[in-house]
Scaffold this active site. Structure first.
Site, mmCIF file in Angstrom:
data_model
loop_
_atom_site.group_PDB
_atom_site.id
_atom_site.type_symbol
_atom_site.label_atom_id
_atom_site.label_comp_id
_atom_site.label_asym_id
_atom_site.label_seq_id
_atom_site.Cartn_x
_atom_site.Cartn_y
_atom_site.Cartn_z
ATOM 1 N N ASP A 10 29.516 31.909 48.805
ATOM 2 C CA ASP A 10 30.183 31.150 47.802
ATOM 3 C C ASP A 10 31.803 31.334 48.081
ATOM 4 O OD1 ASP A 10 30.917 29.561 45.646
ATOM 5 O OD2 ASP A 10 31.544 31.489 44.683
ATOM 6 N N GLY A 45 30.710 24.947 46.462
ATOM 7 C CA GLY A 45 30.868 23.510 45.797
ATOM 8 C C GLY A 45 32.052 22.640 46.534
ATOM 9 N N ASP A 195 29.086 33.849 42.047
ATOM 10 C CA ASP A 195 29.739 34.159 40.735
ATOM 11 C C ASP A 195 29.324 33.081 39.837
ATOM 12 O OD1 ASP A 195 32.780 32.630 40.129
ATOM 13 O OD2 ASP A 195 31.756 32.324 42.012
#
Length: 246
Positions: A10, A45, A195
């Site tokens: 991420d 994302g 996270d």
């Protein structure tokens, strides 16, 4: 030592520190992992335009899982697969945002749109993800309460102040499954670090799921191990202690 072949990272709150930079320690240990024959990829994302500069800076000519799994790139110059939001769902999600006065944004193939630059017609776009941002918790909770018709969609977040909606069945885990097919490996050979709620699916599906020290508590509970805070080079620590074990 487990035979790990892929590290999926991420970005915000994980690979990047609070100034949105890759620390020298993280950079060094990513390099050591690559030298050991382990593929390193971004699983974020973010969309293509904001993730690519980091991949290039790190020398990652590897697959990328973007927009929480709605877009998968075989390499930085070759898209593999996209999953799209239903057009009517995008319209309804935007209506919820407008009625409650919260910030909203959405990823489309052509770029990122938000409250200030929303296209005149949604029909001309191929939508990948919709999101809300609101620091007033009761207001954000009210938005969540309106999402029951979309419970079959993938509803997560990338921070406690937002909500992110992806097409049904689409997550970073499903994206990494496609990457594994490309590489000819198993999910048990994947190390996934994150996270936030949009990382839980890949953390649970991976052979080793790593939560950052700054991760939301539910993410830590889903992980196999917890590393240091993202401002304390938690990616480097995880690679050293849990992957390479040196």
């Amino acid at each position: 030592m487990p035979d790990y072949k892929l590290i999926a990272l991420d970005m915000d709150g994980t690979l990047l520190n609070e100034t949105l930079e890759v620390s020298e320690e993280n950079r060094e240990w990513i390099g050591k992992a690559m030298d050991a024959g382990i593929t390193v990829c971004l699983s974020t994302g973010r969309g293509y335009s904001s993730a690519l500069p980091y991949a290039e800076d790190l020398g990652l000519h590897t697959p990328m899982v973007l927009v929480n799994g709605s877009e998968i790139w075989e390499a930085p110059d070759k898209v593999l697969k996209r999953e799209y939001m239903d057009l009517e769902a995008v319209r309804q999600l935007r209506t919820i945002a407008v009625e409650r006065g919260v910030w909203y944004w959405a990823y489309a193939v052509t770029g990122v749109y938000n409250r200030e630059n929303w296209p005149e017609s949604e029909e001309g776009e191929e939508w990948l993800k919709f999101g809300y941002y609101e620091q007033n918790t009761p207001v954000l909770d009210d938005v969540k309460a309106q999402l029951d018709p979309f419970r079959h969609y993938e509803i997560t977040n990338s921070s406690p102040d937002n909500i992110e909606i992806n097409p049904p069945g689409v997550s970073k885990a499903t994206g990494l499954e496609e990457v594994c097919k490309l590489l000819g490996i198993q999910m048990s050979q994947v190390v996934a670090m994150g996270d936030s709620l949009n990382d839980i699916a890949m953390i649970r599906a991976a052979g080793l799921g790593v939560a950052m020290g700054n991760a939301q508590n539910v993410v830590k509970e889903a992980a196999d191990v917890v590393t240091l805070h993202h401002n304390e080079h938690g990616v480097a620590h995880a690679i050293k202690e849990f992957v390479l074990k040196v």
